[in-house]
Design a protein around this motif. Structure first.
Motif, PDB file in Angstrom:
ATOM      1  N   THR A 116       5.636  37.254  42.157  1.00 52.76           N
ATOM      2  CA  THR A 116       6.459  38.392  41.751  1.00 52.76           C
ATOM      3  C   THR A 116       5.607  39.539  41.217  1.00 52.76           C
ATOM      4  OG1 THR A 116       8.310  36.924  41.213  1.00 52.76           O
ATOM      5  CG2 THR A 116       8.335  39.123  40.230  1.00 52.76           C
ATOM      6  N   PHE A 117       4.506  39.212  40.548  1.00 51.71           N
ATOM      7  CA  PHE A 117       3.721  40.229  39.852  1.00 51.71           C
ATOM      8  C   PHE A 117       2.459  40.651  40.597  1.00 51.71           C
ATOM      9  CE2 PHE A 117       6.233  37.899  36.773  1.00 51.71           C
ATOM     10  CZ  PHE A 117       6.818  38.925  36.042  1.00 51.71           C
ATOM     11  N   ARG A 118       2.162  40.020  41.715  1.00 48.41           N
ATOM     12  CA  ARG A 118       0.943  40.365  42.448  1.00 48.41           C
ATOM     13  C   ARG A 118       0.909  41.830  42.915  1.00 48.41           C
ATOM     14  NH1 ARG A 118      -1.692  35.662  42.678  1.00 48.41           N
ATOM     15  NH2 ARG A 118      -0.494  33.753  43.072  1.00 48.41           N
ATOM     16  N   PRO A 119       2.062  42.439  43.292  1.00 52.54           N
ATOM     17  CA  PRO A 119       1.989  43.851  43.718  1.00 52.54           C
ATOM     18  C   PRO A 119       1.620  44.812  42.592  1.00 52.54           C
ATOM     19  CG  PRO A 119       3.998  42.796  44.542  1.00 52.54           C
ATOM     20  CD  PRO A 119       3.406  41.874  43.528  1.00 52.54           C
ATOM     21  N   LEU A 120       1.713  44.377  41.336  1.00 52.46           N
ATOM     22  CA  LEU A 120       1.507  45.272  40.196  1.00 52.46           C
ATOM     23  C   LEU A 120       0.032  45.289  39.804  1.00 52.46           C
ATOM     24  CD1 LEU A 120       4.641  44.258  38.087  1.00 52.46           C
ATOM     25  CD2 LEU A 120       4.456  45.901  39.979  1.00 52.46           C
ATOM     26  N   THR A 121      -0.791  45.816  40.666  1.00 55.24           N
ATOM     27  CA  THR A 121      -2.234  45.769  40.464  1.00 55.24           C
ATOM     28  C   THR A 121      -2.732  46.680  39.350  1.00 55.24           C
ATOM     29  OG1 THR A 121      -2.461  47.402  42.240  1.00 55.24           O
ATOM     30  CG2 THR A 121      -2.681  45.087  42.851  1.00 55.24           C
ATOM     31  N   SER A 122      -1.882  47.583  38.871  1.00 57.76           N
ATOM     32  CA  SER A 122      -2.290  48.514  37.809  1.00 57.76           C
ATOM     33  C   SER A 122      -1.625  48.204  36.467  1.00 57.76           C
ATOM     34  CB  SER A 122      -1.953  49.957  38.214  1.00 57.76           C
ATOM     35  OG  SER A 122      -2.598  50.320  39.413  1.00 57.76           O
ATOM     36  N   LEU A 123      -0.811  47.154  36.408  1.00 57.50           N
ATOM     37  CA  LEU A 123      -0.021  46.892  35.204  1.00 57.50           C
ATOM     38  C   LEU A 123      -0.915  46.536  34.019  1.00 57.50           C
ATOM     39  CD1 LEU A 123       3.050  46.814  34.562  1.00 57.50           C
ATOM     40  CD2 LEU A 123       2.852  44.324  34.569  1.00 57.50           C
ATOM     41  N   ALA A 124      -0.692  47.215  32.895  1.00 54.08           N
ATOM     42  CA  ALA A 124      -1.471  46.979  31.682  1.00 54.08           C
ATOM     43  C   ALA A 124      -0.655  46.304  30.593  1.00 54.08           C
ATOM     44  CB  ALA A 124      -2.035  48.306  31.156  1.00 54.08           C
ATOM     45  N   THR A 125       0.671  46.544  30.562  1.00 53.82           N
ATOM     46  CA  THR A 125       1.523  45.984  29.514  1.00 53.82           C
ATOM     47  C   THR A 125       2.737  45.320  30.146  1.00 53.82           C
ATOM     48  OG1 THR A 125       0.852  47.711  27.954  1.00 53.82           O
ATOM     49  CG2 THR A 125       2.852  46.487  27.440  1.00 53.82           C
ATOM     50  N   LEU A 126       2.957  44.055  29.785  1.00 51.24           N
ATOM     51  CA  LEU A 126       4.102  43.294  30.279  1.00 51.24           C
ATOM     52  C   LEU A 126       4.834  42.683  29.093  1.00 51.24           C
ATOM     53  CD1 LEU A 126       5.811  41.977  32.503  1.00 51.24           C
ATOM     54  CD2 LEU A 126       4.119  40.137  32.602  1.00 51.24           C
ATOM     55  N   ASN A 127       6.116  43.028  28.957  1.00 46.66           N
ATOM     56  CA  ASN A 127       6.938  42.515  27.861  1.00 46.66           C
ATOM     57  C   ASN A 127       7.957  41.524  28.408  1.00 46.66           C
ATOM     58  OD1 ASN A 127       8.473  42.030  25.577  1.00 46.66           O
ATOM     59  ND2 ASN A 127       8.658  44.188  25.006  1.00 46.66           N
ATOM     60  N   LEU A 128       7.786  40.244  28.072  1.00 50.79           N
ATOM     61  CA  LEU A 128       8.709  39.185  28.475  1.00 50.79           C
ATOM     62  C   LEU A 128       9.414  38.580  27.270  1.00 50.79           C
ATOM     63  CD1 LEU A 128       6.440  37.341  31.080  1.00 50.79           C
ATOM     64  CD2 LEU A 128       8.322  38.903  31.568  1.00 50.79           C
ATOM     65  N   GLY A 129       9.404  39.294  26.164  1.00 49.47           N
ATOM     66  CA  GLY A 129      10.004  38.775  24.942  1.00 49.47           C
ATOM     67  C   GLY A 129      11.506  38.619  25.040  1.00 49.47           C
ATOM     68  N   SER A 130      12.040  37.689  24.233  1.00 51.99           N
ATOM     69  CA  SER A 130      13.496  37.477  24.118  1.00 51.99           C
ATOM     70  C   SER A 130      14.147  37.184  25.461  1.00 51.99           C
ATOM     71  CB  SER A 130      14.153  38.690  23.457  1.00 51.99           C
ATOM     72  OG  SER A 130      13.642  38.911  22.164  1.00 51.99           O
ATOM     73  N   ASN A 131      13.585  36.201  26.162  1.00 53.81           N
ATOM     74  CA  ASN A 131      14.198  35.685  27.378  1.00 53.81           C
ATOM     75  C   ASN A 131      14.529  34.211  27.172  1.00 53.81           C
ATOM     76  OD1 ASN A 131      14.358  37.515  29.974  1.00 53.81           O
ATOM     77  ND2 ASN A 131      12.529  38.189  28.872  1.00 53.81           N
ATOM     78  N   ARG A 132      14.567  33.437  28.242  1.00 52.52           N
ATOM     79  CA  ARG A 132      14.882  32.007  28.156  1.00 52.52           C
ATOM     80  C   ARG A 132      13.747  31.165  28.726  1.00 52.52           C
ATOM     81  NH1 ARG A 132      21.313  32.184  30.043  1.00 52.52           N
ATOM     82  NH2 ARG A 132      22.027  33.461  28.290  1.00 52.52           N
ATOM     83  N   LEU A 133      12.536  31.631  28.514  1.00 51.42           N
ATOM     84  CA  LEU A 133      11.365  30.954  29.059  1.00 51.42           C
ATOM     85  C   LEU A 133      11.002  29.744  28.207  1.00 51.42           C
ATOM     86  CD1 LEU A 133       9.221  34.132  29.814  1.00 51.42           C
ATOM     87  CD2 LEU A 133      10.382  32.690  31.497  1.00 51.42           C
ATOM     88  N   GLY A 134      11.062  28.557  28.840  1.00 52.41           N
ATOM     89  CA  GLY A 134      10.602  27.348  28.169  1.00 52.41           C
ATOM     90  C   GLY A 134       9.139  27.092  28.464  1.00 52.41           C
ATOM     91  N   GLN A 135       8.678  27.579  29.588  1.00 53.98           N
ATOM     92  CA  GLN A 135       7.273  27.501  29.958  1.00 53.98           C
ATOM     93  C   GLN A 135       6.955  28.655  30.893  1.00 53.98           C
ATOM     94  OE1 GLN A 135       6.800  23.660  31.792  1.00 53.98           O
ATOM     95  NE2 GLN A 135       7.899  24.235  33.646  1.00 53.98           N
ATOM     96  N   LEU A 136       5.684  28.923  31.073  1.00 58.81           N
ATOM     97  CA  LEU A 136       5.248  30.034  31.917  1.00 58.81           C
ATOM     98  C   LEU A 136       3.961  29.647  32.605  1.00 58.81           C
ATOM     99  CD1 LEU A 136       5.758  33.073  32.699  1.00 58.81           C
ATOM    100  CD2 LEU A 136       4.142  33.642  30.875  1.00 58.81           C
ATOM    101  N   GLU A 137       3.952  29.788  33.921  1.00 56.26           N
ATOM    102  CA  GLU A 137       2.725  29.507  34.651  1.00 56.26           C
ATOM    103  C   GLU A 137       1.630  30.486  34.221  1.00 56.26           C
ATOM    104  OE1 GLU A 137       2.873  28.960  38.916  1.00 56.26           O
ATOM    105  OE2 GLU A 137       5.069  28.880  38.816  1.00 56.26           O
ATOM    106  N   PRO A 138       0.436  29.967  33.896  1.00 54.57           N
ATOM    107  CA  PRO A 138      -0.649  30.899  33.551  1.00 54.57           C
ATOM    108  C   PRO A 138      -1.016  31.808  34.716  1.00 54.57           C
ATOM    109  CG  PRO A 138      -1.464  28.648  33.808  1.00 54.57           C
ATOM    110  CD  PRO A 138       0.029  28.565  33.822  1.00 54.57           C
TER     111      PRO A 138
END
Length: 268
Positions: A120-142
């Motif tokens: 999902t995030f591979r196209p974002l080659t320039s992304l510097a800040t990613l906010n995933l706070g306050s979701n329902r993530l129990g785990q996240l692939e590194p």
């Protein structure tokens, strides 16, 4: 009598007043200014498509968007900031963010996301800040933050993290990228109950000693398939041999008994 003509500059001014240049596209539900489209709090169910290609900032917060399907965004080659905070996002397709290679800041906080994939995030080659706070993530692939080569800030606070062996890969990534993790003190375990509200960053190597890599190599499978049938045949042979010994032992014992007391073994 010659025709009357307007001077060139006056004619150009009249044409400009009568036929103003077309304004940049702006969806009816949004408020637009040069380079910015504010579509927040508009009850939107999907991303508006009629956005100007010159948009550099797009606000879509506080709407009702639940899914980002393939190519959910129009071509926005200059988009730098995208906010989808406070929606109802549950799913982001691996091709949803194609064409947003210039994006530098993405806010996905306060949604219902429970699963994210690196694709999902591979196209974002320039992304510097990613906010995933306050979701329902129990785990996240590194691999998710690993897919962002220019990532400088990652926010993961207020998620229901499952602090079992499955979180070990993420913990390793976090431990090696502490400078990229903001609000580290808010990364708290939710499960199991005995670790509820325990800071993930407080774990050490000794906390994961019981977590062993259970993955099997092809050599392991070959060994199992080779040893398995051999062990089965060996067990059958051993049981047969052991049974034969028992029978032989009882036969010898009976013959010895008959030799000592022949009247007992006499055939009637």
């Amino acid at each position: 009598m010659g025709g009357w003509r307007l001077p060139g500059p006056v004619l150009g001014l009249l044409l400009l007043l009568l036929c103003p240049p077309a304004s940049a596209a702006c969806p009816a539900a949004c408020r637009c200014s040069p380079g910015e489209a504010d579509c927040s709090e508009r009850g939107l169910l999907e991303v508006p498509w009629s956005l100007s290609a010159n948009t550099s900032t797009l606000w879509l917060a506080y709407n009702f968007i639940t899914v980002l399907g393939p190519r959910s965004f129009p071509p926005l080659p200059g988009l730098r900031l995208l906010s989808l905070a406070h929606n109802r996002l549950e799913l982001i397709h691996p091709q949803a963010l194609l064409g947003l290679g210039a994006l530098q800041e993405l806010d996905l906080s306060h949604n219902h996301l429970s699963v994210l994939t690196p694709d999902t995030f591979r196209p974002l080659t320039s992304l510097a800040t990613l906010n995933l706070g306050s979701n329902r993530l129990g785990q996240l692939e590194p691999g998710v933050p690993g897919a962002l080569p220019r990532l400088q800030a990652l926010l993961l606070q207020d998620n229901p993290w499952v602090c079992s062996c499955s979180i070990l890969p993420l913990w390793r990534w976090l431990s090696h990228n502490r400078d990229k993790v903001r609000e580290k003190s808010l990364l708290l375990c939710r499960v199991p109950e005995q670790l509820n509200k325990y800071p993930i960053m407080a774990f050490g190597d000794e906390s994961f000693r019981q977590c062993q890599d259970t993955s099997l190599s092809p050599e392991h499978y070959i060994a199992f398939f080779t040893i398995g049938p051999f062990s089965f045949l060996a067990s059958i042979f051993f049981c047969t041999f052991l049974g034969s010994l028992v029978v032989f032992y009882h036969s010898l014992r009976r013959e010895s008994h008959c030799w000592r007391r022949p009247h007992i073994c006499r055939v009637h």
